[in-house]
Structures are given as structure tokens and as C-alpha cells.
Design a protein around this motif. Structure first.
Motif, PDB file in Angstrom:
ATOM      1  N   GLU A  65      11.758   5.605   2.868  1.00 34.56           N
ATOM      2  CA  GLU A  65      11.920   4.635   4.015  1.00 34.56           C
ATOM      3  C   GLU A  65      10.293   3.747   4.159  1.00 34.56           C
ATOM      4  N   LEU A  66      10.326   2.894   5.119  1.00 33.37           N
ATOM      5  CA  LEU A  66       9.333   1.857   5.732  1.00 33.37           C
ATOM      6  C   LEU A  66       9.545   0.663   4.156  1.00 33.37           C
ATOM      7  N   TYR A  67      10.399  -0.155   3.816  1.00 33.38           N
ATOM      8  CA  TYR A  67       9.997  -1.156   2.960  1.00 33.38           C
ATOM      9  C   TYR A  67       9.982  -1.975   3.426  1.00 33.38           C
ATOM     10  N   GLY A  68      10.044  -3.418   2.727  1.00 33.22           N
ATOM     11  CA  GLY A  68      10.307  -4.730   3.510  1.00 33.22           C
ATOM     12  C   GLY A  68      11.611  -5.055   3.015  1.00 33.22           C
ATOM     13  N   ARG A  69      11.681  -6.802   2.272  1.00 38.27           N
ATOM     14  CA  ARG A  69      12.473  -7.809   2.045  1.00 38.27           C
ATOM     15  C   ARG A  69      13.049  -6.961   0.470  1.00 38.27           C
ATOM     16  N   PRO A  70      13.854  -7.414  -0.095  1.00 37.53           N
ATOM     17  CA  PRO A  70      13.411  -7.804  -1.766  1.00 37.53           C
ATOM     18  C   PRO A  70      13.134  -8.082  -2.581  1.00 37.53           C
ATOM     19  N   LEU A  71      12.639  -7.179  -3.615  1.00 39.64           N
ATOM     20  CA  LEU A  71      11.334  -8.302  -3.829  1.00 39.64           C
ATOM     21  C   LEU A  71      11.928  -7.460  -5.906  1.00 39.64           C
ATOM     22  N   ASP A  72      11.512  -8.838  -6.348  1.00 39.91           N
ATOM     23  CA  ASP A  72      11.993  -9.104  -7.733  1.00 39.91           C
ATOM     24  C   ASP A  72       9.900  -8.970  -8.965  1.00 39.91           C
ATOM     25  N   THR A  73      10.159  -7.830  -8.972  1.00 36.01           N
ATOM     26  CA  THR A  73       8.555  -7.631  -9.532  1.00 36.01           C
ATOM     27  C   THR A  73       8.167  -6.252  -9.721  1.00 36.01           C
ATOM     28  N   PHE A  74       6.658  -5.730 -10.846  1.00 30.47           N
ATOM     29  CA  PHE A  74       6.815  -5.161 -11.368  1.00 30.47           C
ATOM     30  C   PHE A  74       6.321  -3.629  -9.753  1.00 30.47           C
ATOM     31  N   ALA A  95       7.039  -1.244   1.258  1.00 33.24           N
ATOM     32  CA  ALA A  95       5.881  -1.717   3.010  1.00 33.24           C
ATOM     33  C   ALA A  95       4.691  -0.401   2.843  1.00 33.24           C
ATOM     34  N   PHE A  96       5.520   0.719   2.861  1.00 28.13           N
ATOM     35  CA  PHE A  96       4.531   1.550   2.824  1.00 28.13           C
ATOM     36  C   PHE A  96       3.118   1.850   2.150  1.00 28.13           C
ATOM     37  N   LEU A  97       3.670   1.577   0.698  1.00 29.42           N
ATOM     38  CA  LEU A  97       2.715   0.959   0.170  1.00 29.42           C
ATOM     39  C   LEU A  97       0.788   0.357   0.912  1.00 29.42           C
ATOM     40  N   TYR A  98       1.524  -0.935   0.507  1.00 26.81           N
ATOM     41  CA  TYR A  98       0.828  -1.767   1.268  1.00 26.81           C
ATOM     42  C   TYR A  98      -0.223  -1.244   2.453  1.00 26.81           C
ATOM     43  N   GLU A  99       0.673  -0.333   3.530  1.00 28.56           N
ATOM     44  CA  GLU A  99       0.128   0.137   4.900  1.00 28.56           C
ATOM     45  C   GLU A  99      -1.254   0.917   3.963  1.00 28.56           C
ATOM     46  N   SER A 100      -0.760   1.673   3.324  1.00 31.79           N
ATOM     47  CA  SER A 100      -1.438   3.198   2.706  1.00 31.79           C
ATOM     48  C   SER A 100      -2.906   2.750   2.161  1.00 31.79           C
ATOM     49  N   LEU A 101      -2.505   1.036   1.485  1.00 29.45           N
ATOM     50  CA  LEU A 101      -4.277   0.566   0.394  1.00 29.45           C
ATOM     51  C   LEU A 101      -5.006   0.266   2.285  1.00 29.45           C
ATOM     52  N   TRP A 102      -3.964  -0.220   3.257  1.00 27.48           N
ATOM     53  CA  TRP A 102      -4.793  -1.223   4.208  1.00 27.48           C
ATOM     54  C   TRP A 102      -5.487  -0.174   5.240  1.00 27.48           C
ATOM     55  N   CYS A 103      -5.081   0.516   4.881  1.00 27.47           N
ATOM     56  CA  CYS A 103      -5.311   1.446   5.849  1.00 27.47           C
ATOM     57  C   CYS A 103      -6.859   2.341   5.013  1.00 27.47           C
ATOM     58  N   VAL A 104      -6.471   2.431   4.080  1.00 27.52           N
ATOM     59  CA  VAL A 104      -7.719   3.314   2.988  1.00 27.52           C
ATOM     60  C   VAL A 104      -8.878   1.875   3.428  1.00 27.52           C
ATOM     61  N   GLY A 105      -8.592   0.664   3.103  1.00 32.63           N
ATOM     62  CA  GLY A 105      -9.354  -0.341   3.616  1.00 32.63           C
ATOM     63  C   GLY A 105     -10.324  -0.256   5.153  1.00 32.63           C
ATOM     64  N   VAL A 106      -9.648   0.264   5.593  1.00 28.27           N
ATOM     65  CA  VAL A 106      -9.540  -0.690   7.166  1.00 28.27           C
ATOM     66  C   VAL A 106     -11.039   1.297   7.445  1.00 28.27           C
ATOM     67  N   ALA A 107     -10.375   2.142   6.728  1.00 28.51           N
ATOM     68  CA  ALA A 107     -11.530   3.630   6.980  1.00 28.51           C
ATOM     69  C   ALA A 107     -13.176   3.112   6.057  1.00 28.51           C
ATOM     70  N   VAL A 108     -12.969   1.972   5.196  1.00 33.00           N
ATOM     71  CA  VAL A 108     -14.212   2.028   4.672  1.00 33.00           C
ATOM     72  C   VAL A 108     -14.709   0.617   5.011  1.00 33.00           C
ATOM     73  N   LEU A 109     -14.352  -0.365   5.813  1.00 35.66           N
ATOM     74  CA  LEU A 109     -14.528  -1.522   6.877  1.00 35.66           C
ATOM     75  C   LEU A 109     -15.482  -0.769   7.816  1.00 35.66           C
ATOM     76  N   VAL A 110     -14.957   0.251   8.591  1.00 36.96           N
ATOM     77  CA  VAL A 110     -15.374   1.400   9.521  1.00 36.96           C
ATOM     78  C   VAL A 110     -16.995   2.269   8.813  1.00 36.96           C
ATOM     79  N   ILE A 111     -16.571   2.392   7.915  1.00 35.79           N
ATOM     80  CA  ILE A 111     -17.568   3.557   7.606  1.00 35.79           C
ATOM     81  C   ILE A 111     -18.963   2.500   7.444  1.00 35.79           C
ATOM     82  N   TRP A 112     -18.724   0.959   6.406  1.00 34.10           N
ATOM     83  CA  TRP A 112     -19.504   0.360   6.537  1.00 34.10           C
ATOM     84  C   TRP A 112     -20.013  -0.445   8.060  1.00 34.10           C
ATOM     85  N   ALA A 113     -19.658  -0.660   8.734  1.00 36.79           N
ATOM     86  CA  ALA A 113     -19.530  -1.748   9.573  1.00 36.79           C
ATOM     87  C   ALA A 113     -20.840  -0.891  10.916  1.00 36.79           C
ATOM     88  N   ALA A 114     -19.894   0.642  10.530  1.00 38.21           N
ATOM     89  CA  ALA A 114     -21.061   1.223  11.472  1.00 38.21           C
ATOM     90  C   ALA A 114     -22.699   2.050  11.879  1.00 38.21           C
TER      91      ALA A 114
END
Length: 454
Positions: A150-159, A190-209
Motif C-alpha cells: 500500500e501507499l504507492y503512487g502513479r504508474p512508473l516505468d523505471t528500475f 511512495a512509501f520509500l519516498y516518505e521513508s527517505l524524506w523522514c530520515v532527512g527530516v530527522a537529520v535536519l532537526v538534529i543539525w538545526a537544533a
């Protein structure tokens, strides 16, 4: 349509240990919670909080968060559980997926507030500590959507496209497979995009704080703002059914409103500084100033002074600390300070060590007959009576050698002075035999006529 390379979907998401099912979706959520609590504990301890508080508050926040996430999902997708041909009991099957992050954060915050009140700590300070951990927990939890396809997006033809089985592809309202996607096997992960995005947000918050010292809830607000930005464009990729308002998905509107609220809070709290309540138990803030204020209560000066006086007189030898030893040393140095004034400033300008023989002769000739008792000669030209008969000439007792206190044998002899303030050096210093003989006769009470220098 199926690309040559893609991300395959798992064949199953449930394993059975006897009659106990082990669901990958629940397992990912549990791992995410553990990571969030672990990182939150480390950051809380770094802020000065008592270890174990995050775990205690998580006992309240996690159940509230799960309930809130499920409620948000059921309310926003009520058509899946209520209506003709639907079973409302399915709304309780949380293991089948369906947790709304917005409801999880909202009710999870309520549970955290209850826990913070019980421990007497600041909710804003707690949010700053757990914000990166929540982002990492979401990154891990999103892999549960992978196991449920679940949590997928539009059709995509790539690796990096994600393969989705027909049983999990989009369907119409009657439950039949949507013809548009019947022959399409790969989609945006889409699940993978959000997972990677959340990792980036965590790094951003740690650095900015750490870089900008974000306190009083600003680090948590940064996490919320950063997450909503990614969630907005990820929602734009999704093709599953969702309520729309003015041509935009409901979750997009929610992300936009929450983003504005988070940015507004960061601006409102931009100047908030000062200590935060991070103490546990009694709810006291561990401020470093409090121990300093208690230090003057000891007041060891009186006792130290008395012990120092006792040690200087030799009455008792006691073991004292460094501060008492300093006071004792100061007490011993006081008599030395009183003996510092010496008659040296009274010396005549010409009394230099090289002129000592002349000074002694001059002092002997210029001395008045009444300077010393018993030194007046009988053949005085002026015919003055001896000091024994005429006590009128009263000299200063301080200049009388007989009235001077005995000096310490170990101390350096102080130079004697006459009535006119001239320096009379001792025989040992002058090396003159006559001066020594005169001083001996003067001490014995013999009378010596004054010598004529000419």
C-alpha cells in the motif's frame, strides 16, 4: 507493462508462530517506536533530563497515538468501513494497515501532555527531544506499507519502480479492479519516498537544533514543518481513493494547514530563551544556579579563625582543611605586619653605610649632656648639674636605650637614633673600638667627659 528491473513486492506479510500471527506491518511500527524512544532518551539526557522519563511518558503517548492514528484513518476513509456491503468491525483491524500520522501526532501529543504533567516536565522541551526520533520511527514504520503493498503512487516505468500485485491495485467503488491499472504492474514507491524524506527530516532537526539552539518547542515545530512539505508532494503522487476539496486531496489540505501553523510557531517563539523544565520526579528544573546559592550556608570562617588562632599559639594541633590553613597563615603573618615600621625612615639623608665612622664621631660631639642619664661629665663648661640631681630634661622614653624593650636575639639589630634623629650605629657595624668602649661604660653607669672633636 513491466520494466526489466523493479522493486518486487513481498509474497506475504504475515508469519505464524503456532497460532500467534507475526505481522510485518505491526513489527515495523514496534521497531519504529523503539528507535524513537531510544533516540529521545539520549537527547533528553543531553538536555539535562532524568533518564527513564521518555519511557514513562511513552507509556501514555504511544497508545494515544495509535488510537489517534486509527481514528483519523477511519474518519477520513469511512466509506471503506461503513455503508452497504461494508463491515464496521473492519475498522478495528489495525494490523491490515491504515494509520493517519495527523491523528497519531495529535492524540499522541495529548498522551505526552498527561505524562509530562505527571512528571512535572515541559511538553515543549519533551517535543524538542523526541522530534528526530519520531521522524526516524516514521521512516521505519513506512516499511510496513511495503509489506502490505500500500501507499504507492502513479504508474512508473523505471528500475526503482515498485511492483504491486493485482489484488492490491486500485479498485472501483463496487470492489472491482480499476481497468486503467489492470495491466500496469509497477508504480511510484511512495512509501520509500516518505521513508527517505523522514530520515532527512530527522537529520535536519538534529543539525538545526544544535546549530541554532532550537528550544521551547521550535525543534518539534521544525520537524512538523519539514515533514508536511514532503508529505504534500507525496500525496500528489498517490492514486488511491481519497476525499478531495477544491480539487486537492484532504491530506494535502491538512499538510498545508499544519505547515503554516508550524512555521507560525517557530516565528512566534523565535526569541524564547531561558531554562526549561526538564527535571523529573518533583518537577524541578535542574538549574546550575541553585547549588551555588546554597554554598554560603556553610560559613566556615568563624570556626576556621578560632582554629587558626589555636594552631598559631601552639595550644593544640588539629587537622584543618585548606581554607583553615590559609586563615592560620594569615593570623601568623599579622604580627609581622605590625613590626614592619622601622626607624629607618628617620635616618638623616647623609647616613650612608660608607659614612658610618664620620656619623658616629659627629653624633658623639653633637650629643647633648642630658641625652643619657649618668653620662653628664663633672667638668662641664656650662656647669649643668647631673641628671641625677636635675630630672628636668625629660627625653622621649622611646629614645632611651634603657627603656627600650629587649629585642629578639634572632632578629636583626635595629639601629639606634639620637635626640636629633641621627643614626648611632653599633660597634659591631662601625668596627670602631672607641664606640664600643663608650657604650660599655654608658651601660655601667660611668661618667665620661665629652671628647673635643678638634
Amino acid at each position: 507493462m513491466q520494466p526489466v528491473a523493479f522493486i518486487p513486492s513481498p509474497s506475504q506479510g504475515v508469519w505464524h508462530l503456532g497460532f500467534v500471527p507475526i505481522r510485518a506491518y505491526a513489527l515495523m511500527i514496534i521497531i519504529g517506536i523503539v528507535v524513537a524512544v531510544w533516540l529521545g532518551e539520549r537527547r533528553w539526557a543531553a538536555k539535562g533530563g532524568t533518564p527513564g522519563v521518555i519511557i514513562d511518558i511513552a507509556v501514555w503517548a504511544v497508545p494515544f497515538g495509535l488510537i489517534g492514528g486509527r481514528l483519523y484513518h477511519v474518519i477520513t476513509d469511512y466509506q471503506r468501513y461503513f455503508g452497504d456491503g461494508r463491515n464496521p468491525v473492519d475498522a478495528l483491524k489495525i494490523w491490515e494497515g491504515g494509520l493517519g500520522i495527523w491523528g497519531a501526532v495529535l492524540l499522541g501529543g495529548v498522551g505526552a501532555f498527561i505524562g509530562c504533567r505527571r512528571h512535572g516536565v515541559s511538553v515543549a522541551a519533551l517535543g524538542d527531544a523526541v522530534a528526530p526520533g519520531i521522524a526516524l520511527g516514521q521512516a521505519i514504520g513506512r516499511w510496513g506499507n511495503y509489506w502490505n503493498q500500500e501507499l504507492y503512487g502513479r504508474p512508473l516505468d523505471t528500475f526503482w519502480a515498485l511492483e504491486i500485485d493485482q489484488a492490491h491495485r486500485p479498485r472501483l467503488e463496487d470492489g472491482s479492479l480499476d481497468p486503467k491499472y489492470a495491466d500496469i504492474a509497477t508504480y511510484h514507491p511512495a512509501f520509500l519516498y516518505e521513508s527517505l524524506w523522514c530520515v532527512g527530516v530527522a537529520v535536519l532537526v538534529i543539525w538545526a537544533a544544535k546549530r541554532y539552539k532550537l528550544t521551547h518547542g521550535r525543534a518539534f515545530a521544525l520537524y512538523v514543518a519539514g515533514y508536511t512539505v514532503g508529505r504534500f508532494w507525496i500525496e500528489w503522487l498517490r492514486i488511491d481513493d481519497a476525499h478531495q476539496i477544491l480539487g486537492m486531496r484532504l491530506n494535502d489540505w491538512t499538510a498545508l494547514i499544519v505547515f503554516l501553523g508550524a512555521v507560525g510557531y517557530i516565528y512566534w517563539a523565535r526569541n524564547r530563551t531561558g531554562p526549561e523544565k526538564v527535571g523529573a520526579g518533583a518537577g524541578e528544573t535542574p538549574e546550575p544556579e541553585e547549588p551555588k546559592a546554597e554554598e554560603p550556608k556553610a560559613e566556615p570562617e568563624p570556626a576556621a579563625a578560632s582554629e587558626a588562632a589555636g594552631s598559631s599559639t601552639g595550644a593544640s594541633e588539629t587537622k584543618v582543611d585548606v581554607s583553615k590553613a590559609d586563615v592560620s597563615k594569615a593570623a601568623e603573618d599579622e604580627p609581622v605586619a605590625e613590626e614592619e615600621p622601622k626607624p629607618e625612615p628617620d635616618q638623616a639623608p647623609g647616613n650612608e653605610p660608607g659614612n658610618e665612622p664620620e656619623d658616629e664621631a659627629k653624633s658623639e660631639t653633637e650629643a647633648e649632656p642630658g641625652d643619657e642619664p649618668g653620662d653628664e661629665p663633672e667638668s662641664e663648661p656650662k656647669g649643668e648639674a647631673s641628671t641625677a640631681d636635675d630630672p628636668a630634661p625629660q627625653d622621649d622614653p622611646a629614645d632611651d636605650p634603657a627603656d627600650r624593650p629587649a629585642e629578639d636575639p634572632g632578629a636583626d639589630p635595629a639601629p639606634a637614633t639620637g635626640e636629633n634623629g641621627t643614626r648611632v650605629d653599633s660597634a659591631a657595624e662601625d668596627g670602631g673600638a672607641d664606640g664600643a668602649a663608650d657604650e660599655d661604660r654608658a651601660g655601667a653607669g660611668e661618667e665620661e667627659p665629652v671628647k673635643d672633636p678638634k
